[in-house]
Scaffold this motif. Structure first.
Motif, mmCIF file in Angstrom:
data_model
loop_
_atom_site.group_PDB
_atom_site.id
_atom_site.type_symbol
_atom_site.label_atom_id
_atom_site.label_comp_id
_atom_site.label_asym_id
_atom_site.label_seq_id
_atom_site.Cartn_x
_atom_site.Cartn_y
_atom_site.Cartn_z
ATOM 1 N N GLN A 229 0.802 -1.217 0.000
ATOM 2 C CA GLN A 229 0.000 0.000 0.000
ATOM 3 C C GLN A 229 0.844 1.281 0.000
ATOM 4 O OE1 GLN A 229 -2.520 -0.332 3.435
ATOM 5 N NE2 GLN A 229 -3.830 -1.901 2.541
ATOM 6 N N MET A 230 1.992 1.251 0.633
ATOM 7 C CA MET A 230 2.807 2.458 0.800
ATOM 8 C C MET A 230 3.827 2.532 -0.333
ATOM 9 S SD MET A 230 5.103 3.313 4.149
ATOM 10 C CE MET A 230 6.251 4.688 4.199
ATOM 11 N N PRO A 231 3.791 3.595 -1.146
ATOM 12 C CA PRO A 231 4.710 3.666 -2.286
ATOM 13 C C PRO A 231 6.169 3.470 -1.910
ATOM 14 C CG PRO A 231 3.035 5.360 -2.498
ATOM 15 C CD PRO A 231 2.831 4.714 -1.152
ATOM 16 N N ALA A 232 6.601 4.081 -0.802
ATOM 17 C CA ALA A 232 8.003 3.930 -0.401
ATOM 18 C C ALA A 232 8.327 2.483 -0.076
ATOM 19 C CB ALA A 232 8.300 4.824 0.800
ATOM 20 N N ALA A 233 7.362 1.750 0.510
ATOM 21 C CA ALA A 233 7.587 0.343 0.825
ATOM 22 C C ALA A 233 7.608 -0.505 -0.444
ATOM 23 C CB ALA A 233 6.498 -0.151 1.781
ATOM 24 N N ILE A 234 6.769 -0.157 -1.421
ATOM 25 C CA ILE A 234 6.785 -0.855 -2.711
ATOM 26 C C ILE A 234 8.144 -0.680 -3.376
ATOM 27 C CG2 ILE A 234 5.739 -0.980 -5.014
ATOM 28 C CD1 ILE A 234 3.152 0.114 -3.753
ATOM 29 N N LEU A 235 8.665 0.547 -3.322
ATOM 30 C CA LEU A 235 9.983 0.827 -3.897
ATOM 31 C C LEU A 235 11.065 0.017 -3.195
ATOM 32 C CD1 LEU A 235 11.844 2.533 -5.750
ATOM 33 C CD2 LEU A 235 11.872 4.260 -3.940
ATOM 34 N N LEU A 236 11.031 0.001 -1.875
ATOM 35 C CA LEU A 236 12.049 -0.726 -1.117
ATOM 36 C C LEU A 236 11.998 -2.216 -1.432
ATOM 37 C CD1 LEU A 236 14.251 -0.839 1.012
ATOM 38 C CD2 LEU A 236 12.470 -0.924 2.777
ATOM 39 N N LEU A 237 10.797 -2.784 -1.497
ATOM 40 C CA LEU A 237 10.674 -4.213 -1.808
ATOM 41 C C LEU A 237 11.211 -4.510 -3.203
ATOM 42 C CD1 LEU A 237 9.690 -6.930 -0.754
ATOM 43 C CD2 LEU A 237 7.455 -6.444 -1.765
ATOM 44 N N GLY A 238 10.963 -3.610 -4.148
ATOM 45 C CA GLY A 238 11.502 -3.797 -5.495
ATOM 46 C C GLY A 238 13.021 -3.780 -5.501
ATOM 47 N N ILE A 239 13.616 -2.874 -4.735
ATOM 48 C CA ILE A 239 15.081 -2.797 -4.652
ATOM 49 C C ILE A 239 15.639 -4.067 -4.018
ATOM 50 C CG2 ILE A 239 16.985 -1.570 -3.534
ATOM 51 C CD1 ILE A 239 15.350 1.003 -3.897
ATOM 52 N N ILE A 240 14.958 -4.572 -2.994
ATOM 53 C CA ILE A 240 15.396 -5.814 -2.356
ATOM 54 C C ILE A 240 15.354 -6.963 -3.355
ATOM 55 C CG2 ILE A 240 14.758 -7.524 -0.604
ATOM 56 C CD1 ILE A 240 13.749 -5.130 1.099
ATOM 57 N N ASP A 241 14.254 -7.052 -4.127
ATOM 58 C CA ASP A 241 14.155 -8.103 -5.151
ATOM 59 C C ASP A 241 15.259 -7.951 -6.189
ATOM 60 O OD1 ASP A 241 11.988 -9.538 -4.160
ATOM 61 O OD2 ASP A 241 10.514 -8.223 -5.102
ATOM 62 N N ALA A 250 10.894 -7.840 -9.152
ATOM 63 C CA ALA A 250 11.271 -6.427 -9.018
ATOM 64 C C ALA A 250 10.596 -5.598 -10.104
ATOM 65 C CB ALA A 250 12.783 -6.283 -9.098
ATOM 66 N N ALA A 251 10.614 -6.093 -11.345
ATOM 67 C CA ALA A 251 10.009 -5.359 -12.453
ATOM 68 C C ALA A 251 8.517 -5.165 -12.231
ATOM 69 C CB ALA A 251 10.264 -6.089 -13.770
ATOM 70 N N GLN A 252 7.852 -6.171 -11.689
ATOM 71 C CA GLN A 252 6.414 -6.044 -11.416
ATOM 72 C C GLN A 252 6.148 -4.932 -10.398
ATOM 73 O OE1 GLN A 252 5.041 -9.899 -10.200
ATOM 74 N NE2 GLN A 252 5.178 -10.780 -12.243
ATOM 75 N N GLY A 253 6.970 -4.910 -9.333
ATOM 76 C CA GLY A 253 6.788 -3.875 -8.322
ATOM 77 C C GLY A 253 7.066 -2.484 -8.869
ATOM 78 N N PHE A 254 8.149 -2.340 -9.627
ATOM 79 C CA PHE A 254 8.485 -1.030 -10.196
ATOM 80 C C PHE A 254 7.435 -0.595 -11.222
ATOM 81 C CE2 PHE A 254 13.097 -2.299 -9.294
ATOM 82 C CZ PHE A 254 13.067 -1.686 -8.047
ATOM 83 N N ASP A 255 6.897 -1.559 -11.972
ATOM 84 C CA ASP A 255 5.860 -1.231 -12.954
ATOM 85 C C ASP A 255 4.620 -0.682 -12.252
ATOM 86 O OD1 ASP A 255 4.569 -1.346 -15.648
ATOM 87 O OD2 ASP A 255 3.318 -2.831 -14.645
ATOM 88 N N ARG A 256 4.245 -1.331 -11.168
ATOM 89 C CA ARG A 256 3.079 -0.856 -10.409
ATOM 90 C C ARG A 256 3.328 0.548 -9.875
ATOM 91 N NH1 ARG A 256 1.339 -2.835 -4.470
ATOM 92 N NH2 ARG A 256 -0.472 -1.510 -4.220
ATOM 93 N N LEU A 257 4.522 0.768 -9.348
ATOM 94 C CA LEU A 257 4.835 2.077 -8.793
ATOM 95 C C LEU A 257 4.940 3.138 -9.886
ATOM 96 C CD1 LEU A 257 5.367 3.518 -6.166
ATOM 97 C CD2 LEU A 257 7.771 2.900 -6.341
ATOM 98 N N ALA A 258 5.442 2.754 -11.065
ATOM 99 C CA ALA A 258 5.544 3.698 -12.179
ATOM 100 C C ALA A 258 4.168 4.165 -12.634
ATOM 101 C CB ALA A 258 6.297 3.060 -13.338
#
Length: 500
Positions: A229-241, A250-258
């Motif tokens: 739910q939290m954009p910053a947390a989505i970004l962090l999880l993508g970086i971890i992946d 990671a690409a799925q998370g970044f795509d959602r955030l983009a």
């Protein structure tokens, strides 16, 4: 009321029901019971206590204030405004109420009005933790992390165990690279408010910065829905992946955030990198070949063309990636095609933004400016509307006018895309020194912005300050720009100057 003060809605409800059982009038208890239900997320029960109640005279202001909270929770900003206006008749000198009014104004797009409300709250309650927190958040938006830090510290001086202040203070310290102090703040938050949902996220940030990505992932997963739910947390999880080699995830998370934040250049770079590392070369080309406006993305697109065997196209992008580093600003892409944007017109803020940007992209800046002017006339207190009007002025070839408008917008919010345009507009007027000073102030406030650090390194190099340029390049590399080919080229140029 102690349970309400510490945010424990369940205990507060039990205490309040005990008071009712002793004979306390319902209209005296209703505001506080409504607040307790709201804390627990029981919106229907909150309505039953708040909607039709004739609050007792001595709690009437509190009743309408909590009614405003309920409307805010449901996104009914017009109802919230009416409720707060009524509450103001009974509690005109309440700092907490002025904070609520400010947050309501900010969400409704009246950001300048929100700033005025925050100043009013500080005047009425110079030691009020909610007022200091809100003011710190607004200062952070407009002046950067460093400028907000004293306000967090002042708030904690008066209220050392306040959980929202501790969480905001820790996050700000982290953005300034002060990891040890951030850790100390998080330990205090864990002791005073162990169930705080931001605690696990901030601990995950600290773990990721220390390179312990498995621990960071575990902490995020324990935070419940926060990582979704939290954009910053989505970004962090993508970086971890990304760091753990889970490139598709990671690409799925970044795509959602983009999609949530189409103007976030860092997310775009991370998405392009995840696609390349994951072998999704054709998708990378499809999404980024038409917008490879930075050397790093141009390099990724070039390598993607190499991977599919198209060396001719690869050469064009790789050559672009090796161009001397320069200030580049592209037109922000509209969310929809111009035909679709024209159908919706200015029915809403997002549709107006798409329309203005679509007109700019189509080569019609005059009409874009007219639409942006009209939008700003409708929402004169919106910094977002002001920034859009500045973009249209810049597209018209009026960087001087854009600078005037941007400066007003930046008094409320100065995110990196806006700061970058402000710098570009100054350069277009031949005001390179002013542009460099603005960039230096931005880097001081947000030292973890790799792109800003890289730009400032280029300026230092051009001024012959190779020591400072090297320091800034090291910092930019540490915070995500290590693979940018222009930084490698700049390092090589500095080495040549130094005879290395």
């Amino acid at each position: 009321m102690a349970a309400l003060a510490r945010g424990d809605g369940i205990a507060a409800e039990a205490d309040l029901r005990a008071e009712l059982a002793k004979g306390a009038p319902r209209n005296q208890i209703a505001p506080f019971m409504g607040e307790a239900q709201l804390m627990q997320g029981n919106l229907a029960d909150a309505h039953r206590w708040l909607d039709n109640e004739d609050f007792a005279p001595n709690v009437r202001g509190q009743g309408f204030r909590i009614r405003g909270h309920l409307a805010m929770r449901e996104g009914k900003l017009g109802q919230a405004e009416k409720a707060y206006a009524t509450a103001l008749q009974f509690e005109p000198d309440s700092a907490d109420l002025w904070v609520d009014i400010g947050r309501m104004r900010y969400r409704s797009g009246a950001q300048f009005g929100a700033v005025e409300a925050s100043k009013k709250a500080i005047t009425l309650g110079p030691e009020n933790p909610s007022a200091l927190l809100f003011r710190a958040q607004l200062v952070r938006d407009s002046q950067g992390m460093a400028a907000a830090l004293p306000l967090f510290e002042l708030g904690l001086k008066h209220s050392p165990n306040n959980a929202p202040l501790l969480a905001g203070y820790a996050a700000t310290l982290g953005e300034l690279g002060r990891a040890k102090e951030m850790l100390a703040a998080l330990r205090k938050l864990a002791n005073t408010n162990p169930g705080n949902p931001r605690l696990l996220y901030l601990q995950a940030v600290l773990a990721a910065r220390a390179g312990d990505y498995d621990l960071a992932r575990g902490l995020l997963q324990r935070s419940g829905d926060l990582e979704r739910q939290m954009p910053a947390a989505i970004l962090l999880l993508g970086i971890i992946d990304l760091e753990n080699g889970n490139y598709a995830s990671a690409a799925q998370g970044f795509d959602r955030l983009a999609r949530l934040q189409p103007e976030n250049a860092r997310v775009q770079r991370l998405l392009a990198r995840a696609l390349k590392l994951g072998g999704s070369d054709r998708e990378l080309i499809a999404r980024f070949a038409g917008r490879a406006d930075t050397p790093y993305i141009a390099m990724l697109v070039g390598r993607a063309y190499e991977a599919i065997g198209d060396r001719e196209k690869a050469a064009g992008f790789l050559n672009r990636a090796q161009r001397p580093f320069a200030m580049t600003v592209r037109d922000l892409a509209p969310a929809t095609d111009l035909d679709v944007a024209e159908l919706y017109g200015d029915a809403s803020g997002p549709s107006t933004v798409s329309l203005v940007r679509g007109l700019v992209a189509a080569g019609n800046p005059t009409q874009a400016k007219a639409r942006a002017d009209a939008f700003l006339a409708r929402y004169p207190q919106s910094s977002d509307a002001m920034a859009l009007d500045g973009d249209a002025s810049l597209a018209m070839g009026r960087p001087d006018l854009a600078t005037q408008i941007y400066n007003r917008a930046a008094a409320v919010r100065r995110p990196w895309p806006l700061a970058k345009r402000m710098i570009y507009a100054l350069i277009e007027q031949g005001r390179e020194v002013d542009a460099a000073n603005l960039l230096a102030r931005f880097v001081k406030g947000e030292p973890n912005n790799a792109e800003a650090c890289a730009l400032l390194a280029r300026w230092a190099y051009l001024q012959g300050d190779y020591t400072r340029a090297t320091m800034l390049l090291d910092h930019a590399s540490l915070y995500g720009a290590a693979n940018d080919p222009t930084l490698v080229s700049l390092r090589a140029a500095i080495a040549r100057k130094a005879g290395e």
